[in-house]
Write a protein that holds these residues in place. Structure first.
Motif, PDB file in Angstrom:
ATOM      1  N   UNK A  67       0.848  -1.191   0.000  1.00 21.26           N
ATOM      2  CA  UNK A  67       0.000   0.000   0.000  1.00 21.26           C
ATOM      3  C   UNK A  67       0.889   1.248   0.000  1.00 21.26           C
ATOM      4  N   UNK A  68       0.273   2.416  -0.027  1.00 24.04           N
ATOM      5  CA  UNK A  68       1.032   3.668  -0.043  1.00 24.04           C
ATOM      6  C   UNK A  68       1.826   3.831   1.241  1.00 24.04           C
ATOM      7  N   UNK A  69       3.061   4.314   1.089  1.00 25.18           N
ATOM      8  CA  UNK A  69       3.945   4.574   2.221  1.00 25.18           C
ATOM      9  C   UNK A  69       4.399   6.030   2.270  1.00 25.18           C
ATOM     10  N   UNK A  74       6.426  12.207  -4.302  1.00 29.85           N
ATOM     11  CA  UNK A  74       7.523  12.532  -3.385  1.00 29.85           C
ATOM     12  C   UNK A  74       8.800  11.728  -3.637  1.00 29.85           C
ATOM     13  N   UNK A  75       8.726  10.676  -4.445  1.00 26.29           N
ATOM     14  CA  UNK A  75       9.892   9.831  -4.691  1.00 26.29           C
ATOM     15  C   UNK A  75      10.389  10.011  -6.127  1.00 26.29           C
ATOM     16  N   UNK A  76      11.698  10.107  -6.268  1.00 26.54           N
ATOM     17  CA  UNK A  76      12.296  10.186  -7.599  1.00 26.54           C
ATOM     18  C   UNK A  76      12.733   8.809  -8.087  1.00 26.54           C
ATOM     19  N   UNK A  77      13.003   7.934  -7.145  1.00 29.24           N
ATOM     20  CA  UNK A  77      13.499   6.602  -7.494  1.00 29.24           C
ATOM     21  C   UNK A  77      12.946   5.604  -6.483  1.00 29.24           C
ATOM     22  N   UNK A  78      12.375   4.526  -6.964  1.00 34.31           N
ATOM     23  CA  UNK A  78      11.909   3.446  -6.108  1.00 34.31           C
ATOM     24  C   UNK A  78      12.599   2.155  -6.501  1.00 34.31           C
ATOM     25  N   UNK A 136       2.936   4.369  -8.314  1.00 29.26           N
ATOM     26  CA  UNK A 136       2.600   5.362  -9.347  1.00 29.26           C
ATOM     27  C   UNK A 136       2.178   6.681  -8.705  1.00 29.26           C
ATOM     28  N   UNK A 137       1.498   6.599  -7.580  1.00 28.37           N
ATOM     29  CA  UNK A 137       1.091   7.819  -6.884  1.00 28.37           C
ATOM     30  C   UNK A 137       2.273   8.475  -6.180  1.00 28.37           C
ATOM     31  N   UNK A 143       9.754   9.866 -12.614  1.00 29.34           N
ATOM     32  CA  UNK A 143      10.497   9.048 -11.649  1.00 29.34           C
ATOM     33  C   UNK A 143      10.727   7.643 -12.185  1.00 29.34           C
ATOM     34  N   UNK A 144      11.594   6.918 -11.529  1.00 31.19           N
ATOM     35  CA  UNK A 144      11.995   5.590 -11.996  1.00 31.19           C
ATOM     36  C   UNK A 144      11.728   4.552 -10.915  1.00 31.19           C
TER      37      UNK A 144
END
Length: 188
Positions: A67-69, A74-78, A136-137, A143-144
């Motif tokens: 789920x969303x964290x 807010x993230x550029x890289x996951x 995606x959110x 972002x990557x």
């Protein structure tokens, strides 16, 4: 291993950034580590503490990655490495002794029975959709997301792979341990 991988990512981002910008200002990175809330992050943070040359600030984020964290955009890289094969829950059909998908107490999907494989596959599809929608959110536009996970070629049963053989050996041991613990616990 984790630190080495992050070092490589940071160096690649710095190289790309400095190649695109005339100013060579130093970049600062924030790295979020995620695991379930009952995980003890202390060992991770003790290892990070000894590395004074790291180029990032670290934080632990408890909770399921299904789920969303993080806040939106807010993230550029996951990055997820060898975690997505763990399902959010066991499919109820494989636990139901009256279901054609009952897994007969096995701790994993051997692939021998189509109904069992379909139940696990359905849960995996739901979990992946939830995971990808959450990321995606959270990712900024452009972002990557990098996902590393193991897979089997179509037609190859898990029990024919080395990890499947390990589960086949480990499963009965874990079940016997659980039974012996239940026998030793006095009823209230």
């Amino acid at each position: 291993m984790i630190i080495k991988f992050q070092k490589n990512i940071i160096e690649a981002v710095e190289l790309k950034y400095h190649g695109n910008h005339q100013k060579h200002q130093s970049l600062e990175f924030q790295v979020f580590f995620n695991d379930h809330a009952n995980n003890d992050f202390n060992t991770l943070f003790k290892n990070l503490h000894h590395n004074h040359n790291r180029k990032f600030f670290a934080a632990g984020v408890p909770g399921t990655f299904h789920c969303r964290l993080f806040p939106k955009s807010s993230l550029h890289f996951g990055h997820s490495s060898f975690a997505l094969q763990w399902l959010s829950k066991t499919p109820s059909e494989v636990l139901d002794t009256k279901s054609p998908a009952w897994n007969k107490g096995s701790i994993h999907c051997t692939g021998y029975h189509t109904e069992v494989a379909e139940a696990y596959s359905s849960q995996f599809k739901n979990d992946m959709e939830t995971f990808l929608n959450a990321r995606a959110q959270e990712l900024v536009n452009g972002g990557l997301l990098v996902i590393i996970m193991s897979a089997l070629q179509d037609g190859v049963l898990l029990s024919q792979s080395s990890i499947g053989m390990t589960y086949d050996l480990l499963g009965p041991c874990l079940q016997n341990m659980a039974k012996s613990v239940r026998l030793q616990i006095p009823s209230l």
